[in-house]
Design a protein around this motif. Structure first.
Motif, short mmCIF file in Angstrom:
data_model
loop_
_atom_site.label_atom_id
_atom_site.label_comp_id
_atom_site.label_asym_id
_atom_site.label_seq_id
_atom_site.Cartn_x
_atom_site.Cartn_y
_atom_site.Cartn_z
N ILE A 39 0.85 -1.20 0.00
CA ILE A 39 0.00 0.00 0.00
C ILE A 39 0.88 1.24 0.00
O ILE A 39 0.64 2.20 -0.76
CB ILE A 39 -0.94 0.01 1.22
CG1 ILE A 39 -2.01 -1.09 1.07
CG2 ILE A 39 -1.61 1.37 1.39
CD1 ILE A 39 -2.87 -1.29 2.31
N PHE A 40 1.90 1.24 0.83
CA PHE A 40 2.81 2.40 0.92
C PHE A 40 3.51 2.66 -0.41
O PHE A 40 3.56 3.80 -0.89
CB PHE A 40 3.85 2.15 2.02
CG PHE A 40 4.86 3.25 2.15
CD1 PHE A 40 4.53 4.45 2.75
CD2 PHE A 40 6.16 3.09 1.66
CE1 PHE A 40 5.46 5.48 2.86
CE2 PHE A 40 7.09 4.09 1.77
CZ PHE A 40 6.74 5.29 2.36
N ILE A 41 4.03 1.60 -1.05
CA ILE A 41 4.71 1.74 -2.33
C ILE A 41 3.76 2.29 -3.39
O ILE A 41 4.10 3.20 -4.16
CB ILE A 41 5.29 0.39 -2.78
CG1 ILE A 41 6.42 -0.05 -1.84
CG2 ILE A 41 5.82 0.47 -4.22
CD1 ILE A 41 6.86 -1.49 -2.04
N SER A 42 2.54 1.75 -3.42
CA SER A 42 1.55 2.19 -4.41
C SER A 42 1.20 3.66 -4.23
O SER A 42 1.10 4.42 -5.20
CB SER A 42 0.27 1.34 -4.29
OG SER A 42 0.52 -0.01 -4.57
N LEU A 43 1.03 4.09 -2.98
CA LEU A 43 0.62 5.46 -2.72
C LEU A 43 1.75 6.46 -3.00
O LEU A 43 1.50 7.57 -3.47
CB LEU A 43 0.13 5.61 -1.27
CG LEU A 43 -1.13 4.82 -0.92
CD1 LEU A 43 -1.60 5.14 0.50
CD2 LEU A 43 -2.25 5.10 -1.91
N VAL A 44 2.99 6.06 -2.71
CA VAL A 44 4.13 6.95 -3.02
C VAL A 44 4.22 7.17 -4.52
O VAL A 44 4.35 8.31 -5.00
CB VAL A 44 5.44 6.35 -2.48
CG1 VAL A 44 6.65 7.11 -3.05
CG2 VAL A 44 5.48 6.40 -0.96
N LEU A 45 4.13 6.09 -5.29
CA LEU A 45 4.19 6.22 -6.75
C LEU A 45 2.99 6.98 -7.29
O LEU A 45 3.12 7.78 -8.22
CB LEU A 45 4.26 4.82 -7.38
CG LEU A 45 5.58 4.07 -7.16
CD1 LEU A 45 5.47 2.65 -7.70
CD2 LEU A 45 6.74 4.81 -7.82
N ALA A 46 1.82 6.74 -6.70
CA ALA A 46 0.61 7.44 -7.14
C ALA A 46 0.73 8.94 -6.90
O ALA A 46 0.33 9.76 -7.74
CB ALA A 46 -0.62 6.89 -6.42
N PHE A 47 1.30 9.32 -5.76
CA PHE A 47 1.49 10.74 -5.44
C PHE A 47 2.40 11.42 -6.47
O PHE A 47 2.19 12.57 -6.84
CB PHE A 47 2.09 10.88 -4.04
CG PHE A 47 2.38 12.30 -3.64
CD1 PHE A 47 1.36 13.16 -3.28
CD2 PHE A 47 3.69 12.77 -3.65
CE1 PHE A 47 1.63 14.48 -2.93
CE2 PHE A 47 3.98 14.08 -3.29
CZ PHE A 47 2.94 14.94 -2.93
N ILE A 48 3.39 10.68 -6.94
CA ILE A 48 4.32 11.22 -7.92
C ILE A 48 3.71 11.30 -9.31
O ILE A 48 3.89 12.29 -10.03
CB ILE A 48 5.59 10.35 -7.98
CG1 ILE A 48 6.35 10.40 -6.65
CG2 ILE A 48 6.52 10.80 -9.12
CD1 ILE A 48 7.49 9.39 -6.56
N ILE A 49 2.95 10.28 -9.69
CA ILE A 49 2.57 10.08 -11.08
C ILE A 49 1.16 10.54 -11.43
O ILE A 49 0.94 11.17 -12.48
CB ILE A 49 2.72 8.58 -11.46
CG1 ILE A 49 4.19 8.14 -11.31
CG2 ILE A 49 2.19 8.31 -12.86
CD1 ILE A 49 4.38 6.65 -11.39
N LEU A 50 0.18 10.23 -10.59
CA LEU A 50 -1.23 10.34 -10.99
C LEU A 50 -1.76 11.76 -11.02
O LEU A 50 -1.29 12.64 -10.29
CB LEU A 50 -2.11 9.50 -10.06
CG LEU A 50 -1.97 7.98 -10.15
CD1 LEU A 50 -3.02 7.33 -9.26
CD2 LEU A 50 -2.12 7.49 -11.58
N ASN A 51 -2.76 11.94 -11.86
CA ASN A 51 -3.55 13.18 -11.87
C ASN A 51 -4.17 13.38 -10.49
O ASN A 51 -4.67 12.43 -9.88
CB ASN A 51 -4.64 13.05 -12.94
CG ASN A 51 -5.47 14.32 -13.07
OD1 ASN A 51 -6.27 14.64 -12.20
ND2 ASN A 51 -5.30 15.01 -14.18
#
Length: 233
Positions: free
Chosen positions: A125-137
């Motif tokens: 969950i932590f890895i997904s959210l860190v990447l999402a914060f960087i990448i996603l709209n």
């Protein structure tokens, strides 16, 4: 140009036959969304990516852990920064590079968090959210965070324990490929063979790649899914 919503939806469609698990679907969504970081409007995201990468690298270096994990984000940010929109990072070589770097980052991060006895589900969950914060709209981020966190939490442990770098690479690659296929369906086309060729490929090539995906899905299921693939590897 396809909207970020279309890219997200199509990435899920292309990854779902191979990865019915939420974590891998989230990687496909991140892969599909990441390709447009070569656009000028995403310079801020690239700065965030580079800064987070440097912080991670410094922290891991101090702790005498593999700091190259953080440097991966820095390198990706630099490559995206110098790339032209729908240029190298939209090519076959580009999406393979992205998928490889992302796979190493995800697996490396998981191992580091495991060293700190962080539970697997919490780590993913932590890895997904860190990447999402960087990448996603930013409009998509809250929905992604809730659905992915809940989905990973509800996923049986035995599915998550089977995680490996081949799965991660493939999930991200499918997401990237879905993005390229949609972009090739537009009049502007995509230079999928860059830097080898500057030729732009459009609807016919998009249809060809999608047809190839359909064939691969059929073969995948006929031959018993990932079990048979991993035996070959």
């Amino acid at each position: 140009m396809p909207s970020y919503k279309k890219h997200v939806l199509f990435s899920i469609i292309m990854a779902l036959p191979f990865f019915p698990d939420v974590f891998y679907l989230s990687l496909a969504v991140l892969g599909a969304s990441m390709l447009d970081m070569d656009h000028d409007v995403n310079r801020k995201n690239l700065t965030i990516m580079a800064l987070i990468g440097m912080v991670i690298a410094l922290a891991l270096y101090i702790l005498n852990l593999p700091f190259l994990i953080g440097l991966i984000l820095v390198v990706l940010a630099m490559v995206f920064y110098v790339s032209k929109h729908r240029g190298f990072m939209h090519s076959i070589l580009g999406i393979c590079l992205i998928s490889g770097f992302m796979a190493v980052f995800v697996m490396g991060s998981r191992l580091v968090l495991q060293d700190f006895t962080v539970p697997l589900k919490l780590a993913l969950i932590f890895i997904s959210l860190v990447l999402a914060f960087i990448i996603l709209n930013r409009k998509l981020l809250p929905v992604f965070a809730v659905l992915v966190s809940l989905g990973i939490f509800l996923t049986p442990n035995y599915l998550l324990n089977s995680m490996n770098i081949c799965y991660v690479f493939s999930a991200v690659l499918l997401g990237c490929l879905s993005h390229v296929i949609l972009d090739m369906s537009t009049p502007a086309g995509v230079r999928i063979l860059s830097p080898i060729s500057s030729r732009k490929y459009r609807k016919k090539a998009a249809f060809g790649l999608f047809s190839l995906w359909v064939v691969v899905v059929f073969i995948f299921f006929v031959n018993g899914g990932w079990g048979s693939v991993l035996q070959v590897l």
